[in-house]
Design a protein around this motif. Sequence first.
Motif, PDB file in Angstrom:
ATOM      1  N   LYS A  28       0.841  -1.208   0.000  1.00  0.00           N
ATOM      2  CA  LYS A  28       0.000   0.000   0.000  1.00  0.00           C
ATOM      3  C   LYS A  28       0.871   1.252   0.000  1.00  0.00           C
ATOM      4  O   LYS A  28       0.624   2.202  -0.749  1.00  0.00           O
ATOM      5  CB  LYS A  28      -0.892   0.005   1.242  1.00  0.00           C
ATOM      6  CG  LYS A  28      -1.612   1.307   1.456  1.00  0.00           C
ATOM      7  CD  LYS A  28      -2.088   1.479   2.877  1.00  0.00           C
ATOM      8  CE  LYS A  28      -0.974   1.838   3.818  1.00  0.00           C
ATOM      9  NZ  LYS A  28      -1.427   2.120   5.191  1.00  0.00           N
ATOM     10  N   THR A  56      -5.891   2.508  -2.321  1.00  0.00           N
ATOM     11  CA  THR A  56      -5.250   2.916  -3.572  1.00  0.00           C
ATOM     12  C   THR A  56      -6.297   3.404  -4.573  1.00  0.00           C
ATOM     13  O   THR A  56      -6.003   4.243  -5.417  1.00  0.00           O
ATOM     14  CB  THR A  56      -4.415   1.770  -4.173  1.00  0.00           C
ATOM     15  OG1 THR A  56      -5.268   0.666  -4.466  1.00  0.00           O
ATOM     16  CG2 THR A  56      -3.327   1.328  -3.210  1.00  0.00           C
ATOM     17  N   THR A 403      -6.834  -2.600   2.620  1.00  0.00           N
ATOM     18  CA  THR A 403      -5.512  -2.906   2.056  1.00  0.00           C
ATOM     19  C   THR A 403      -5.372  -4.321   1.519  1.00  0.00           C
ATOM     20  O   THR A 403      -4.358  -4.628   0.874  1.00  0.00           O
ATOM     21  CB  THR A 403      -4.399  -2.747   3.125  1.00  0.00           C
ATOM     22  OG1 THR A 403      -4.740  -3.573   4.240  1.00  0.00           O
ATOM     23  CG2 THR A 403      -4.243  -1.310   3.555  1.00  0.00           C
TER      24      THR A 403
END
Length: 421
Positions: A28, A56, A403
């Motif tokens: 990440k 993201t 994540t």
Amino acid sequence: MIPDSPKAVKLVPVSKTLSGRIALPGSKSITNRVLLIAALAQGSSRITGALKSDDTTYMARALEQLGVTVSDTGDTEFLVESTGTLTPSETPLFLGNAGTAVRFLTAAAANVAGTTVLTGDAHMQKRPIAPLVEALNAAGVTAQAPTGCPPVTVHGNGGFQTRAIEVDASLSSQYVSALMMAGTAGDAPFSLKVKDGDIGARGYIDITLTCMRDFGAQITQTGPLSWDIANRPYQARDYWVEPDASAATYVWGINALTGAHLDIGIAPEAMMQPDAKAYDFIRQFPNLPAVIDGSQMQDAIPTIAVLAAFNHHPVRFVGIANLRVKECDRINAVATELNRIQPGLAQEIGDDLLITPDRSLIGRTVEADIETYHDHRIAMAFAQAALVINGVRILDPGCTAKTYPGYWRDLQSVGVEMTFD
Ligand SMILES: O=C(O)C1=C[C@@H](OP(=O)(O)O)[C@@H](O)[C@H](O)C1
Ligand SMILES: C=C(OP(=O)(O)O)C(=O)O
């Protein structure tokens, strides 16, 4: 099949040795740095091995709002096409609970010719950003965060006007990384110093420096925690992102606790992320040291703390005060949820966490619903306990999407049985 928004997951404790390969998601920290740096570079950058997750996706969509083209060209790939200049967004950037996205983009918004509003979900609106706003103000950038937390408004004017500033990084290293990555813009070198030499996870600064240099930045270390950053544009390039070391800690923990042989295809020494250091501790299980300083591997502490509940001897985690300002108060969350399994397993002592283990829990049945506080790491760390204690259910397992959206699926793929409610 995993339902869309499961309320809970119950794992079947392992009765055989798990083995197989887990292809971890990309880091990440590196994905979000490289997305931003690529957006600040003129040209095309293909990012491979990238993490595709909530954090993201928030970063990628926000960069699009700032005039950059970020295409999803594969399951682990982004293509970033940019003029090298971020343009104002008429609508606020909504960044969920992605600390990296909020902090990195707050500083980058100083380079935008216009106003940027950055906000996030209810949890993010409680995560401090005042030290970064103060640093921007010191750099001659008008910015406000009235509550000390997002929303933040930044009135950008092509970059930092004052080219030498200090930042208080005692609450988050992300403020330093954010200022560094944005600091290459402007018409003179930019000098950055950490106030009082006080910083939590120094290793994240090293990742920032590596990513910046990989895209052509010139940075000179001028002291233990000070740098001169040359004013020169980043160079677009293709970039491979290494697997996520914090995600790796769950697999290392499951191996250590259950005797599994799960292979992640990369050695900890080959990773640049600070949490790779956690391997040196996890491999000592069930003889973890009596004191573990978590300051340089903060995101790995929930993993090691849950593991410590099955250690031979008590473990005291020190240097972890910053865990109180992550996705949730992780010191309190780990203590509360371990004590839900068995009162007395964990104790908060100031900002330390003392785990008093009970190995006899292994193989027993204890009905416990683990609250996860919308925190991916609490859910993923407690999966270890659920693999050795029958009856442990993890609530809101979908929160791993921050994540590691494929976490439960990856465990299923190596033979872990589970039921979703
Ligand atoms: O720079 C980064 O990529 C990160 C830095 C750390 O946060 P703090 O700097 O806020 O401690 C870490 O907990 C976070 O998950 C990622
Ligand atoms: C603290 C974390 O994330 P962030 O600060 O990037 O939201 C984390 O992923 O554990």
